[in-house]
Design an enzyme around this catalytic site. Structure first.
Site, mmCIF file in Angstrom:
data_model
loop_
_atom_site.group_PDB
_atom_site.id
_atom_site.type_symbol
_atom_site.label_atom_id
_atom_site.label_comp_id
_atom_site.label_asym_id
_atom_site.label_seq_id
_atom_site.Cartn_x
_atom_site.Cartn_y
_atom_site.Cartn_z
ATOM 1 N N ASP A 1 73.775 4.459 77.838
ATOM 2 C CA ASP A 1 74.384 3.901 76.636
ATOM 3 C C ASP A 1 73.354 3.308 75.683
ATOM 4 O OD1 ASP A 1 76.849 4.797 77.365
ATOM 5 O OD2 ASP A 1 77.653 2.865 77.935
ATOM 6 N N ASN B 1 78.045 6.925 79.413
ATOM 7 C CA ASN B 1 79.125 7.734 78.851
ATOM 8 C C ASN B 1 78.865 8.122 77.393
ATOM 9 O OD1 ASN B 1 79.733 4.892 78.290
ATOM 10 N ND2 ASN B 1 81.697 5.603 77.508
ATOM 11 N N HIS B 2 78.128 7.307 76.640
ATOM 12 C CA HIS B 2 77.865 7.665 75.245
ATOM 13 C C HIS B 2 76.851 8.797 75.129
ATOM 14 C CE1 HIS B 2 80.299 4.795 72.915
ATOM 15 N NE2 HIS B 2 80.274 4.140 74.064
#
Length: 89
Positions: free
Chosen positions: A20, A55-56
């Site tokens: 992230d 997740n990003h």
């Protein structure tokens, strides 16, 4: 873990960056550049830099740029924008 000049100063330390990095502001490009450089420098002193995908990063790899800003995309310094920056290979 970095010296004043930005070089690796962590000795045999293992740094784990848990992802992230992207979608958290307008300048992830220089952060990635620093992490990649430290990843190259650390082993010379017995250290290691491990970069995990958050997740990003995965979202960007999948073409989901909903949290991306134009400034952050420019900071990645690629002619192909985010698609190129997060493409495999």
């Amino acid at each position: 873990l970095m010296a004043q000049d930005g070089t690796w100063a962590g000795g045999d330390t293992v740094l784990v960056q848990t992802g992230d990095v992207t979608d958290r502001g307008d300048a992830s490009g220089p952060i990635f550049e620093t992490l990649f450089r430290l990843q190259d420098e650390a082993p010379k002193q017995g250290g290691e830099v491990i970069l995990l995908l958050g997740n990003h990063e995965v979202m960007n790899m999948e073409g989901d740029f909903r949290y991306a800003t134009q400034m952050d995309t420019k900071s990645l310094r690629t002619s192909g924008g985010r698609r190129e920056a997060f493409a495999p290979g």
